[in-house]
Design an enzyme around this catalytic site. Structure first.
Site, mmCIF file in Angstrom:
data_model
loop_
_atom_site.group_PDB
_atom_site.id
_atom_site.type_symbol
_atom_site.label_atom_id
_atom_site.label_comp_id
_atom_site.label_asym_id
_atom_site.label_seq_id
_atom_site.Cartn_x
_atom_site.Cartn_y
_atom_site.Cartn_z
ATOM 1 N N HIS A 206 64.084 54.180 73.468
ATOM 2 C CA HIS A 206 65.229 53.289 73.278
ATOM 3 C C HIS A 206 65.390 52.793 71.842
ATOM 4 C CE1 HIS A 206 62.090 50.197 73.454
ATOM 5 N NE2 HIS A 206 62.949 49.379 72.879
ATOM 6 N N ARG A 207 64.376 52.954 70.996
ATOM 7 C CA ARG A 207 64.461 52.396 69.650
ATOM 8 C C ARG A 207 65.482 53.148 68.805
ATOM 9 N NH1 ARG A 207 60.907 48.413 68.739
ATOM 10 N NH2 ARG A 207 59.168 48.267 70.199
#
Length: 375
Positions: A206-207
């Site tokens: 998700h980063r």
């Protein structure tokens, strides 16, 4: 009774606040209220966690939603100022490193309200990460710095923080994991997905550094696709990541790798059932690095650094970067039986919430005088 306001806004916050809220409630010395900023607004990314963790519904829900870092932080500060003005808390308790954490700390310090920062002192030493900025700034203004491990204490001391502000309390998120593990293992999650224990891998991404760059994201998916020929890879997809996959045209390549299974985000118990029985975990999540260390599951962190080095030093975590060949090589070694063994770090024992409640009582001058939480 003196009042503590807990600020939560994103999925990782909920697992950290739940044990603190429960400990304060059981001790009955402090009043408390739960403020959900709504930084994560997808039901699967927030609301279901309250049910899974046995938390009461938030007392206050701000519904901030998404936006740029500046927009989101500004809206958070405006709304939180209203809440703090009406509630008049004696202490604002913030957790982790999301925008809600920093926004609440900034508002509180300007209003003269003491701040407790849970999970203080973690550092990746990468200021390109928005979370790193949030950590540094929050720690610089918080009155109580509640750390999960001794390396976090060392980071704060090196930065010139007064030792009396630091309390080593252990990892409160592990309280939630240990309390929920037995219940999670009773779920039919694996059977429903056609999986067998230790017969699959799990991935989370998700980063921004991993999902916003089409080349990096494509390389990561390629590495996962390659490994999926040896065992299924289950990938609960964060809404941000799913959007980027669609925008970058990667869906076609995913269709050619049926072993890489993209599924919707899961609730806490369902996801714990999945990760606790996996053969291997790929992630860019800090929390999952910690959980796999306690669960004894090999973890490959697809980042160039980690703010949780204790999971590498004593746990099951390896930081492998984002180069596909390196990821594949590390995964193949694990699947061939050459996995890294680890142990559970000190004070990751399921009692951190109680230690934090004691520290809050001591700071506010109420309740019995506790033993010092720091070692």
């Amino acid at each position: 009774m003196k009042k503590v306001l807990h600020i939560v806004g994103a999925r990782p916050n909920f697992m950290k606040v739940a044990p603190i809220h429960r400990a304060i409630s059981e001790r009955g010395v402090l009043a408390q209220k739960l403020v959900h900023t709504g930084q994560h607004y997808d039901v699967k990314m927030s609301d279901v966690f309250f049910t899974d963790l046995g938390m009461p519904a938030p007392d206050i829900h701000l519904g901030i939603g998404s936006g740029s870092h500046a927009e989101q932080t500004a809206r958070l500060m405006i709304e939180l100022e209203k809440v703090f003005t009406s509630e008049k808390p004696e202490l604002v308790s913030v957790v982790g490193d999301v925008n809600s954490t920093l926004a609440a700390a900034l508002v509180a310090v300007k209003m003269g309200i003491p701040i407790g920062h849970v999970e203080a002192g973690l550092r990746s030493f990468d200021r390109a990460m928005p979370e790193e900025i949030n950590r540094i700034l929050t720690d610089s203004i918080a009155d109580l710095l509640l750390t999960p491990s001794s390396d976090a204490d060392a980071n704060l001391i090196r930065e010139g923080v007064e030792p009396q502000r630091i309390r080593l309390v252990g990892n409160v998120m592990i309280d939630s994991l240990l309390a929920a593990r037995e219940k999670a293992l009773k779920l039919s999650t694996l059977a429903d997905m056609g999986l067998t224990p230790r017969g699959y891998a799990v991935c989370t991404l998700h980063r921004a550094s991993n999902v916003d760059d089409a080349k990096v994201l494509g390389g990561l998916l390629s590495a996962l696709g390659h490994l999926s020929h040896r065992l299924p890879v289950v990938f609960p997809v964060h809404p941000r990541t799913r959007k980027r996959i669609a925008e970058t045209g990667l869906e076609a390549s995913l269709a050619r790798t049926p072993g890489l299974r993209l599924v919707e985000p899961m609730g806490y118990l369902e996801f714990l059932a999945l990760t606790s029985q996996a053969r291997l975990v790929f992630t860019d999540s800090g929390g999952l690095q910690e959980e796999t260390t306690v669960l004894g599951i090999p973890c490959l962190t697809v980042r160039e650094n980690t703010e949780r080095p204790i999971t590498v030093d004593v746990g099951t975590n390896l930081v492998v970067g984002t180069e596909p060949a390196r990821i594949q090589q590390a995964a193949e070694r694990i699947l061939d039986g050459h996995e890294k063994k680890g142990r559970v770090p000190d004070l990751w024992d399921g009692r951190s919430g109680e230690r934090i409640a004691q520290v809050y009582e001591e700071f506010l001058g109420v309740g019995q005088t506790p033993q010092r939480a720091a070692g």
